[in-house]
Design a protein around this motif. Structure first.
Motif, mmCIF file in Angstrom:
data_model
loop_
_atom_site.group_PDB
_atom_site.id
_atom_site.type_symbol
_atom_site.label_atom_id
_atom_site.label_comp_id
_atom_site.label_asym_id
_atom_site.label_seq_id
_atom_site.Cartn_x
_atom_site.Cartn_y
_atom_site.Cartn_z
ATOM 1 N N ARG A 8 0.844 -1.196 0.000
ATOM 2 C CA ARG A 8 0.000 0.000 0.000
ATOM 3 C C ARG A 8 0.881 1.248 0.000
ATOM 4 O O ARG A 8 2.068 1.190 0.272
ATOM 5 C CB ARG A 8 -0.839 0.052 1.271
ATOM 6 C CG ARG A 8 -1.878 -0.985 1.371
ATOM 7 C CD ARG A 8 -2.746 -0.616 2.540
ATOM 8 N NE ARG A 8 -3.377 -1.791 3.098
ATOM 9 C CZ ARG A 8 -4.182 -1.755 4.125
ATOM 10 N NH1 ARG A 8 -4.429 -0.619 4.725
ATOM 11 N NH2 ARG A 8 -4.729 -2.851 4.579
ATOM 12 N N THR A 9 0.230 2.380 -0.252
ATOM 13 C CA THR A 9 0.954 3.642 -0.127
ATOM 14 C C THR A 9 1.206 3.900 1.353
ATOM 15 O O THR A 9 0.519 3.368 2.219
ATOM 16 C CB THR A 9 0.140 4.806 -0.725
ATOM 17 O OG1 THR A 9 -1.126 4.886 -0.061
ATOM 18 C CG2 THR A 9 -0.087 4.614 -2.208
ATOM 19 N N GLY A 10 2.179 4.733 1.647
ATOM 20 C CA GLY A 10 2.505 5.035 3.033
ATOM 21 C C GLY A 10 1.389 5.792 3.726
ATOM 22 O O GLY A 10 0.551 6.441 3.093
ATOM 23 N N LEU A 11 1.365 5.709 5.046
ATOM 24 C CA LEU A 11 0.317 6.349 5.827
ATOM 25 C C LEU A 11 0.350 7.864 5.659
ATOM 26 O O LEU A 11 -0.697 8.499 5.505
ATOM 27 C CB LEU A 11 0.451 5.972 7.303
ATOM 28 C CG LEU A 11 -0.628 6.526 8.226
ATOM 29 C CD1 LEU A 11 -2.003 6.040 7.798
ATOM 30 C CD2 LEU A 11 -0.348 6.138 9.660
ATOM 31 N N ALA A 12 1.533 8.453 5.667
ATOM 32 C CA ALA A 12 1.643 9.909 5.522
ATOM 33 C C ALA A 12 1.123 10.356 4.159
ATOM 34 O O ALA A 12 0.417 11.367 4.051
ATOM 35 C CB ALA A 12 3.094 10.352 5.697
ATOM 36 N N GLU A 13 1.436 9.586 3.118
ATOM 37 C CA GLU A 13 0.953 9.936 1.778
ATOM 38 C C GLU A 13 -0.565 9.774 1.688
ATOM 39 O O GLU A 13 -1.250 10.573 1.054
ATOM 40 C CB GLU A 13 1.639 9.046 0.752
ATOM 41 C CG GLU A 13 1.332 9.418 -0.679
ATOM 42 C CD GLU A 13 2.086 8.531 -1.651
ATOM 43 O OE1 GLU A 13 1.624 8.444 -2.798
ATOM 44 O OE2 GLU A 13 3.104 7.943 -1.264
ATOM 45 N N ASP A 14 -1.104 8.759 2.352
ATOM 46 C CA ASP A 14 -2.551 8.547 2.349
ATOM 47 C C ASP A 14 -3.272 9.690 3.056
ATOM 48 O O ASP A 14 -4.274 10.213 2.556
ATOM 49 C CB ASP A 14 -2.865 7.213 3.022
ATOM 50 C CG ASP A 14 -4.343 6.908 3.008
ATOM 51 O OD1 ASP A 14 -4.917 6.871 1.902
ATOM 52 O OD2 ASP A 14 -4.912 6.704 4.094
ATOM 53 N N VAL A 15 -2.771 10.108 4.205
ATOM 54 C CA VAL A 15 -3.384 11.211 4.952
ATOM 55 C C VAL A 15 -3.287 12.503 4.153
ATOM 56 O O VAL A 15 -4.248 13.280 4.077
ATOM 57 C CB VAL A 15 -2.715 11.366 6.343
ATOM 58 C CG1 VAL A 15 -3.141 12.656 7.019
ATOM 59 C CG2 VAL A 15 -3.059 10.175 7.211
ATOM 60 N N ARG A 16 -2.146 12.725 3.512
ATOM 61 C CA ARG A 16 -1.964 13.931 2.702
ATOM 62 C C ARG A 16 -2.969 13.961 1.548
ATOM 63 O O ARG A 16 -3.559 15.000 1.251
ATOM 64 C CB ARG A 16 -0.527 13.985 2.179
ATOM 65 C CG ARG A 16 -0.186 15.288 1.499
ATOM 66 C CD ARG A 16 1.298 15.429 1.152
ATOM 67 N NE ARG A 16 1.943 14.205 0.701
ATOM 68 C CZ ARG A 16 2.872 13.535 1.395
ATOM 69 N NH1 ARG A 16 3.254 13.958 2.577
ATOM 70 N NH2 ARG A 16 3.420 12.432 0.912
ATOM 71 N N GLY A 17 -3.203 12.820 0.907
ATOM 72 C CA GLY A 17 -4.175 12.761 -0.182
ATOM 73 C C GLY A 17 -5.595 13.022 0.297
ATOM 74 O O GLY A 17 -6.376 13.720 -0.367
#
Length: 113
Positions: free
Chosen positions: A18-27
């Protein structure tokens, strides 16, 4: 003495991660801010058009009232599911354990008479 590497030879595909957690929250934050910007434009448009085009102003006002709910639901939707990958293993067809003997399916000329 043998060195053991890793976790016993189990290999993970990086393409299935999966994509990283920080990248997911940013999106998700980006999507929320965009929808709130659209809501702000809709409310300003409703106030501007109230005396000019009342039906358009009402539509913009309703959109401005509904968009926060949609934005919150989309922002709290959670992480995406990991992509499903095709199996790398090809399974061989399974032969039945018990079947008819080879001679029983075919009728011989002796049985026909």
């Amino acid at each position: 003495m043998r060195k053991q590497h890793g976790d016993g030879g189990q290999v993970f595909r990086i393409t299935g991660a999966r994509t990283g957690l920080a990248e997911d929250v940013r999106g998700r934050q980006r999507r929320y801010v965009i929808s709130m910007a659209i809501r702000t434009v809709a409310v300003i448009l409703a106030a501007t058009l109230w005396n000019v085009e009342r039906p358009f102003a009402i539509v913009a006002l309703v959109a401005g009232a509904i968009l926060p709910y949609i934005a919150v639901v989309v922002a709290n939707a959670g992480r995406e599911r990991p992509p499903s990958l095709p199996s790398t293993f090809v399974t061989a067809p399974v032969r039945p354990m018990i079947g008819t003997p080879r001679g029983e399916d075919e009728q011989t000329p002796r049985d026909q008479g």
